[in-house]
Structure formats: C-alpha cells, structure tokens
Design a protein around this motif. Structure first.
Motif, mmCIF file in Angstrom:
data_model
loop_
_atom_site.group_PDB
_atom_site.id
_atom_site.type_symbol
_atom_site.label_atom_id
_atom_site.label_comp_id
_atom_site.label_asym_id
_atom_site.label_seq_id
_atom_site.Cartn_x
_atom_site.Cartn_y
_atom_site.Cartn_z
ATOM 1 N N PRO A 137 84.865 35.068 -45.293
ATOM 2 C CA PRO A 137 85.501 36.208 -45.961
ATOM 3 C C PRO A 137 86.725 35.758 -46.761
ATOM 4 C CG PRO A 137 86.030 36.208 -43.626
ATOM 5 C CD PRO A 137 85.037 35.099 -43.842
ATOM 6 N N GLU A 169 85.770 40.819 -51.794
ATOM 7 C CA GLU A 169 86.215 42.207 -51.987
ATOM 8 C C GLU A 169 86.001 42.685 -53.418
ATOM 9 O OE1 GLU A 169 90.245 42.041 -50.616
ATOM 10 O OE2 GLU A 169 89.597 41.180 -48.692
ATOM 11 N N ASP A 170 85.786 41.768 -54.332
ATOM 12 C CA ASP A 170 85.565 42.120 -55.742
ATOM 13 C C ASP A 170 84.560 41.129 -56.324
ATOM 14 O OD1 ASP A 170 85.562 42.771 -58.410
ATOM 15 O OD2 ASP A 170 87.731 42.586 -58.679
ATOM 16 N N PRO A 220 89.370 37.201 -50.456
ATOM 17 C CA PRO A 220 89.520 38.118 -51.597
ATOM 18 C C PRO A 220 88.301 38.120 -52.515
ATOM 19 C CG PRO A 220 91.502 36.789 -51.325
ATOM 20 C CD PRO A 220 90.481 36.258 -50.362
#
Length: 191
Positions: free
Chosen positions: A158, A163-164, A160
């Motif tokens: 996981p 997340e996008d 950043p």
C-alpha cells in the motif's frame, strides 16, 4: 480512437507524408546543428515490438499532483512535450512544426523525463518493480485499469500510489516511455 503515446521507428522518423516525422526530424537536426551538436540518428528499433499506451484515464489529479511538486519548467519537461528523444536535452526545444495536436513540436530529453519520473514515483511510493516495463502494447493501461494485479499489488504494497491510480498510471507512463526511448534509442510521440 483516442490519444496514444507511441514509439517511432527510424524509417518513420525520417519519413515524409502521412505517418512520417521527416519535418520534425529535419527541424530537430537543424536545431542540434545550431547548437553545435551532431544530428540525431534513431536506434535500429526493437525487432517488431513497439511502445504503445492509450491516454485513457483523467489527467486532472495527475496535473494537480505535478503542480504541487514540480516547477513549471519541470512539468513541461515531464509531460508537456510532443516528442521524446533518447538524448539529454536540458530544457525542451520548441520547433515550428505542427502536429495533429499542437501548432508546434516540443522535444524533451528522455534522461530528464526519467529523472523526474523517478522522483515522482518515489513520492508516490510507486512499486516500479511490480509494474510492467516490457513495452508490450497497452500493457500499463491494462495493468492499472483492467487487471486484478493492481489490487493484489496495492494490498501487498500500500501507499499513496494506490489511492490515486490515475496519477500513478501517468507517472508510470511517462517514466516507462523515457526508459523505452533510452533502451531502444527511438523517439516517442503522441498519435
């Protein structure tokens, strides 16, 4: 249909007419001569494979991400070009040759694009070792948008980037385009 980022073989680079980039090649070589540099000669090619990725996801979040982390000059270098060459070009070179998408051609250097891509990938925590790098057609787009590999990778690593995915896709796209251009010695452009 849509916009694609594609590699250019040597015969296309020097070719005239539809599908050829002879006017850009000539203008670029003229600018290199003006700077006291030798003309650009594309590499021998890839033996039948080529780089082709569709610019399908929205670029809005990617653009905002880059605006927060790059200067205006760095943004132009990273994704404001129309032709990427496997040469060091300290700042993009503007040529008075139009294309299907612009009134002028902006040439950027793959080493500079690669350095910016690596910096942005680091900020995102992008797991580059898990993201395709072979240059197979639409491989990145399929990995990010249609496969379950991205979900498995996000669960295991996981960050950043997960997340996008649109932003992660574009950072990976420009980074991989620069790597491809450098690996095979060929230009990359929009089609």
């Amino acid at each position: 249909m849509g916009v694609y980022l594609v590699s250019i073989e040597a015969r296309e680079w020097f070719g005239e007419g539809e599908g050829g980039h002879g006017a850009v090649a000539s203008a670029f070589d003229g600018e290199l001569r003006r700077r006291g540099l030798p003309p650009y000669e594309p590499g021998p090619g890839t033996g039948g494979s080529w780089f082709e990725e569709k610019l399908s996801p929205s670029m809005k979040a990617f653009d905002a991400f880059c605006r927060d982390r790059l200067t205006e000059a760095e943004r132009e270098t990273f994704y404001g070009w129309t032709v990427l060459v496997p040469l060091s070009v300290e700042e993009p070179i503007r040529l008075p040759v139009g294309s299907a998408y612009a009134d002028e051609t902006v040439v950027a250097g793959a080493p500079q694009v690669l350095a910016l891509g690596e910096r942005l990938a680091g900020i995102l925590g992008l797991p580059l070792d898990a993201i395709p790098a072979t240059g197979a057609n639409l491989e990145l787009l399929l990995w990010f948008m249609e496969g379950d590999q991205v979900a498995r990778t996000a669960a295991a690593r996981p960050g950043p980037w997960a997340e996008d995915l649109d932003t992660a896709f574009y950072v990976a796209l420009y980074l991989r385009a620069a790597q491809y251009a450098l690996r095979y010695g060929c230009p990359v452009t929009y089609s």
